[in-house]
Design a protein around this motif. Structure first.
Motif, PDB file in Angstrom:
ATOM      1  N   ILE A  25       0.834  -1.204   0.000  1.00 12.14           N
ATOM      2  CA  ILE A  25       0.000   0.000   0.000  1.00 12.14           C
ATOM      3  C   ILE A  25       0.872   1.258   0.000  1.00 12.14           C
ATOM      4  N   THR A  26       1.945   1.249   0.772  1.00 10.55           N
ATOM      5  CA  THR A  26       2.840   2.414   0.824  1.00 10.55           C
ATOM      6  C   THR A  26       3.490   2.649  -0.530  1.00 10.55           C
ATOM      7  N   ARG A  27       3.941   1.590  -1.202  1.00 10.12           N
ATOM      8  CA  ARG A  27       4.537   1.760  -2.538  1.00 10.12           C
ATOM      9  C   ARG A  27       3.530   2.365  -3.505  1.00 10.12           C
ATOM     10  N   ARG A  28       2.302   1.918  -3.448  1.00 11.74           N
ATOM     11  CA  ARG A  28       1.244   2.478  -4.305  1.00 11.74           C
ATOM     12  C   ARG A  28       0.973   3.932  -3.933  1.00 11.74           C
ATOM     13  N   GLY A  29       0.983   4.229  -2.628  1.00  8.32           N
ATOM     14  CA  GLY A  29       0.787   5.607  -2.183  1.00  8.32           C
ATOM     15  C   GLY A  29       1.909   6.520  -2.640  1.00  8.32           C
ATOM     16  N   LEU A  30       3.143   6.037  -2.588  1.00 14.68           N
ATOM     17  CA  LEU A  30       4.274   6.835  -3.060  1.00 14.68           C
ATOM     18  C   LEU A  30       4.095   7.202  -4.527  1.00 14.68           C
ATOM     19  N   ALA A  31       3.635   6.255  -5.319  1.00 17.59           N
ATOM     20  CA  ALA A  31       3.394   6.514  -6.738  1.00 17.59           C
ATOM     21  C   ALA A  31       2.264   7.523  -6.938  1.00 17.59           C
ATOM     22  N   ALA A  32       1.385   7.649  -5.941  1.00 18.54           N
ATOM     23  CA  ALA A  32       0.247   8.570  -6.023  1.00 18.54           C
ATOM     24  C   ALA A  32       0.514   9.891  -5.300  1.00 18.54           C
ATOM     25  N   GLY A  33       1.750  10.119  -4.831  1.00 22.23           N
ATOM     26  CA  GLY A  33       2.095  11.392  -4.218  1.00 22.23           C
ATOM     27  C   GLY A  33       2.280  11.397  -2.716  1.00 22.23           C
ATOM     28  N   SER A  34       2.251  10.233  -2.075  1.00 15.77           N
ATOM     29  CA  SER A  34       2.457  10.159  -0.628  1.00 15.77           C
ATOM     30  C   SER A  34       3.888  10.552  -0.267  1.00 15.77           C
ATOM     31  N   GLY A  35       4.062  10.997   0.973  1.00 16.12           N
ATOM     32  CA  GLY A  35       5.396  11.239   1.511  1.00 16.12           C
ATOM     33  C   GLY A  35       5.963   9.997   2.171  1.00 16.12           C
ATOM     34  N   GLY A  36       5.277   8.850   2.003  1.00 21.87           N
ATOM     35  CA  GLY A  36       5.747   7.594   2.567  1.00 21.87           C
ATOM     36  C   GLY A  36       5.113   7.297   3.911  1.00 21.87           C
ATOM     37  N   SER A  37       5.530   6.195   4.482  1.00 23.02           N
ATOM     38  CA  SER A  37       5.007   5.804   5.787  1.00 23.02           C
ATOM     39  C   SER A  37       6.061   5.028   6.542  1.00 23.02           C
ATOM     40  N   SER A  38       5.815   4.884   7.822  1.00 23.64           N
ATOM     41  CA  SER A  38       6.645   4.035   8.684  1.00 23.64           C
ATOM     42  C   SER A  38       5.709   3.160   9.487  1.00 23.64           C
ATOM     43  N   LEU A  39       6.159   1.957   9.778  1.00 24.52           N
ATOM     44  CA  LEU A  39       5.374   1.003  10.550  1.00 24.52           C
ATOM     45  C   LEU A  39       6.189   0.615  11.775  1.00 24.52           C
ATOM     46  N   PHE A  40       5.539   0.652  12.933  1.00 20.69           N
ATOM     47  CA  PHE A  40       6.211   0.396  14.207  1.00 20.69           C
ATOM     48  C   PHE A  40       5.417  -0.620  15.014  1.00 20.69           C
ATOM     49  N   ILE A  50       2.549   5.480  10.590  1.00 18.96           N
ATOM     50  CA  ILE A  50       2.477   6.920  10.381  1.00 18.96           C
ATOM     51  C   ILE A  50       2.667   7.145   8.886  1.00 18.96           C
ATOM     52  N   ALA A  51       1.675   7.766   8.265  1.00 18.61           N
ATOM     53  CA  ALA A  51       1.723   8.044   6.829  1.00 18.61           C
ATOM     54  C   ALA A  51       1.719   9.550   6.618  1.00 18.61           C
ATOM     55  N   ARG A  52       2.590  10.017   5.719  1.00 21.74           N
ATOM     56  CA  ARG A  52       2.721  11.458   5.466  1.00 21.74           C
ATOM     57  C   ARG A  52       2.203  11.805   4.074  1.00 21.74           C
ATOM     58  N   TRP A  53       1.525  12.929   4.014  1.00 15.92           N
ATOM     59  CA  TRP A  53       0.994  13.441   2.754  1.00 15.92           C
ATOM     60  C   TRP A  53       1.199  14.941   2.707  1.00 15.92           C
ATOM     61  N   GLU A  54       1.159  15.514   1.520  1.00 14.60           N
ATOM     62  CA  GLU A  54       1.249  16.963   1.378  1.00 14.60           C
ATOM     63  C   GLU A  54       0.063  17.626   2.071  1.00 14.60           C
TER      64      GLU A  54
END
Length: 113
Positions: A25-40, A50-54
């Motif tokens: 899902i994160t890889r797909r989000g990155l392709a769609a403009g996401s700032g990425g995510s981290s999983l803890f 934590i997922a980051r977006w503009e």
């Protein structure tokens, strides 16, 4: 910046599927403009992402464009079944962004307890 925080309790037997699906899902989000995510995983075994977006609008638009795209429906279903408990999402609008890129650490990628 907009940040979404997600929390779950995950069945230990389904952790691998859950992590693989989140990564997909994160890889797909990155392709769609996401700032990425981290999983803890915290000390009590709660999983936190934590997922980051503009912006909230950018996240919502990307999620709409990705909805219904059954790239790997089987993996998604296994990951959904692994969730024992989902906690309410927390959505945060950025006030000050002082994050800095971390140096690459290939040995830490994908490491789990």
């Amino acid at each position: 910046m907009f940040v979404a925080i997600y929390r779950w309790r995950i069945d230990p037997d389904g952790e691998h599927d859950f992590v693989a699906n989140w990564h997909r899902i994160t890889r797909r989000g990155l392709a769609a403009g996401s700032g990425g995510s981290s999983l803890f995983r915290d000390a009590e075994g709660c999983w936190v992402a934590i997922a980051r977006w503009e912006s909230r609008q950018a996240r919502d638009a990307a999620m709409r464009s990705l909805a219904g795209d059954a790239v790997d429906a089987e993996l998604s279903e296994r990951a959904r079944r692994a969730v024992l408990q989902r906690f309410p999402d927390q959505e945060l609008d950025g006030v000050l962004d002082c994050w800095a890129p971390l140096p690459a650490n290939p040995t830490a990628q994908g490491r789990s307890r």
